[in-house]
Design a protein around this motif. Structure first.
Motif, short mmCIF file in Angstrom:
data_model
loop_
_atom_site.label_atom_id
_atom_site.label_comp_id
_atom_site.label_asym_id
_atom_site.label_seq_id
_atom_site.Cartn_x
_atom_site.Cartn_y
_atom_site.Cartn_z
N THR A 165 -1.54 -15.47 30.88
CA THR A 165 -2.18 -16.35 29.89
C THR A 165 -3.70 -16.30 30.07
O THR A 165 -4.21 -15.72 31.02
N CYS A 166 -4.40 -16.93 29.10
CA CYS A 166 -5.87 -16.91 29.10
C CYS A 166 -6.44 -18.13 29.82
O CYS A 166 -5.72 -19.05 30.18
N LEU A 167 -7.74 -18.14 29.98
CA LEU A 167 -8.45 -19.37 30.31
C LEU A 167 -9.01 -19.91 29.00
O LEU A 167 -9.11 -19.18 28.02
N LYS A 168 -9.40 -21.19 28.98
CA LYS A 168 -9.76 -21.81 27.69
C LYS A 168 -11.16 -22.41 27.65
O LYS A 168 -11.63 -23.02 28.59
N LYS A 169 -11.78 -22.22 26.48
CA LYS A 169 -13.03 -22.92 26.17
C LYS A 169 -12.76 -23.80 24.97
O LYS A 169 -12.19 -23.31 23.99
N PRO A 170 -13.13 -25.06 25.01
CA PRO A 170 -12.96 -25.88 23.81
C PRO A 170 -14.06 -25.56 22.80
O PRO A 170 -15.14 -25.14 23.18
N ALA A 171 -13.77 -25.74 21.52
CA ALA A 171 -14.79 -25.47 20.50
C ALA A 171 -14.98 -26.68 19.63
O ALA A 171 -14.08 -27.50 19.49
N GLY A 172 -16.13 -26.76 19.04
CA GLY A 172 -16.36 -27.67 17.92
C GLY A 172 -16.47 -29.13 18.28
O GLY A 172 -16.89 -29.51 19.36
N ARG A 173 -16.01 -29.91 17.32
CA ARG A 173 -16.33 -31.34 17.30
C ARG A 173 -15.38 -32.16 18.15
O ARG A 173 -14.90 -31.71 19.17
N GLY A 204 -0.77 -21.81 24.75
CA GLY A 204 -0.26 -21.24 23.50
C GLY A 204 -1.30 -20.43 22.76
O GLY A 204 -0.98 -19.72 21.80
N GLU A 205 -2.55 -20.49 23.20
CA GLU A 205 -3.62 -19.71 22.57
C GLU A 205 -3.39 -18.22 22.82
O GLU A 205 -3.71 -17.38 22.00
N LEU A 206 -2.86 -17.91 24.00
CA LEU A 206 -2.53 -16.52 24.35
C LEU A 206 -1.55 -16.56 25.52
O LEU A 206 -1.92 -16.83 26.66
N ALA A 207 -0.29 -16.35 25.21
CA ALA A 207 0.74 -16.34 26.24
C ALA A 207 1.51 -15.04 26.08
O ALA A 207 2.05 -14.75 25.01
#
Ligand code: GDD
Ligand code: MN
Length: 370
Positions: A165-173, A204-207
């Protein structure tokens, strides 16, 4: 019980609540600095089926497909399967139009007549997947760069790795401040756990999963909301590594409204996942147990220790204990410090989640605007 003794109990519980994760974090930090003991192979190019589950995603689905089409993975080895569960906003039509404009990418649509939830949809799509590797990705997630997919797949070049799986960055508001603090901390945790053995929380963004292992498991679990995390953990329990890697990043949109509701629902899914995992702990190898035991404690029990501590302190404060009032005031003032606030809110979500799980599991959840 004597009030002073009660105060000592409360302080003891608070030490356990805050000390346990700190100790685990220190343990993990040691792993973070160690080299990987799995070997990635950039030349490993299996056939890949990307499954995109959609439910009322007309606003985002085209950008998502553009994002997939940008990937540098060999086209002839790639297929995309969109599985739509009776969207009412024209999502599948949008996908069909996109496919007509982009004939270079092999794309098919599986349409479900009724919505039963994401995991049901994934299992339906799985029947059509021809790849050796299955990648699941949410519509509202962007992959960091054109080589995100290739990078993730390269880790499967090591036969001991079953899922990535990936690591995550939050985006936006939204409540991005809290969300960011939460992410920095957890990216360190996910990566270190992966180096130690496996991480029990997938995204679930990249699994990415070996299809043979999904077949052995009989597909994704439909009674546990965290389909990705639970599947990854079951794969780790079979002796494979389920890892988060630092060369595959995803950007996730945080909902504009209903942030707390969103966090509670996801916490509910994690609680379901860890409560089920608890029953399999004896099967875990010692390396994996070193991750699963603390994580299960942190998700299922540790939040309740804080809840009990707070209840005792409030009771003592009502009884007029000045020491307790000072402690509570201190605890409240500390909320101005972001990492502490992030921690406390997460505990609150987990407690509410465990209680909500008693009457609703949120398997087919309401859609939130991102
Ligand atoms: N086909 C289908 N059917 N797709 C669905 C359904 C459904 O019933 N419900 C949701 N989806 C799709 C959405 O369209 C989106 O592409 C993806 O599943 C994730 O849904 P979101 O609504 O964006 O959920 P999230 O980001 O808050 O949920 C996260 O946590 C879940 C576990 O709690 C994601 O990481 C999910 O992948 C994860 O399962
Ligand atoms: Mn999402």
């Amino acid at each position: 019980m004597h009030l002073d003794a009660l105060l000592i109990v409360a302080i003891g519980l608070a030490l356990v609540h805050f000390g346990f994760p700190l100790a685990y974090y220190c343990y993990l930090k040691r792993w973070l600095n160690k080299p990987w003991d799995v070997k990635r192979d950039p030349g490993y190019k299996p056939r890949v089926s990307i499954i995109v589950p959609t439910y009322n995603e007309a606003g985002l689905v085209e950008a998502k497909l553009d994002d997939l089409a940008r990937q540098d993975y060999p086209r002839e080895l790639l297929e995309v399967i969109v599985v739509d569960s009776a969207s009412t906003d024209g999502t599948p039509e949008k996908v069909e139009e996109w496919a007509r404009r982009n004939p270079g990418l092999k794309l098919s649509i599986v349409r479900e007549p009724v919505r039963r939830g994401k995991a049901f949809a994934l299992n339906n799509a799985l029947k059509h997947a021809t790849g050796d590797v299955v990648v699941i990705t949410d519509v509202d997630a962007r992959w960091g760069s054109a080589n995100t997919l290739s990078n993730a797949i390269s880790w499967l070049g090591d036969p001991s790795v079953g899922a990535v799986t990936c690591l995550k960055k939050p985006a936006g508001r939204g409540v991005a401040g809290v969300e960011e603090g939460y992410r920095e901390f957890y990216n360190v945790v996910r990566l270190a756990e992966s180096k130690a053995h496996s991480t029990p929380v997938f995204h679930g963004e990249l699994a990415t999963f070996r299809k043979s292992l999904l077949e052995e498991l009989g597909g994704f679990p439909t009674s546990i909301g965290a389909d990705d995390s639970h599947t990854a953990t079951m794969i780790a329990l079979r002796g494979y590594r389920s890892i988060a890697v630092d060369n595959a990043w995803c950007v996730e949109s945080v909902p504009r409204e209903g942030y707390h509701k969103w966090r509670v629902r996801r916490a509910q899914h994690l609680v379901q996942h860890f409560a089920t995992t608890l029953r399999h702990l004896t099967k875990a190898s010692s390396g994996l147990r070193g991750v699963l035991l603390p994580e299960t404690h942190l998700h299922l029990f540790n939040p309740w220790i804080l809840a009990v501590t707070t209840t005792i302190l409030l009771y003592l404060a009502i009884k007029g204990s000045l020491t307790t009032l000072t402690l509570l005031a201190l605890g409240t003032m500390l909320l101005a410090y972001r990492p502490y606030r992030t921690w406390i809110t997460t505990q609150l979500y987990l407690v509410i989640a465990a209680i909500r799980n008693l009457w609703t599991r949120e398997i087919a959840w309401s859609k939130q605007e991102k």
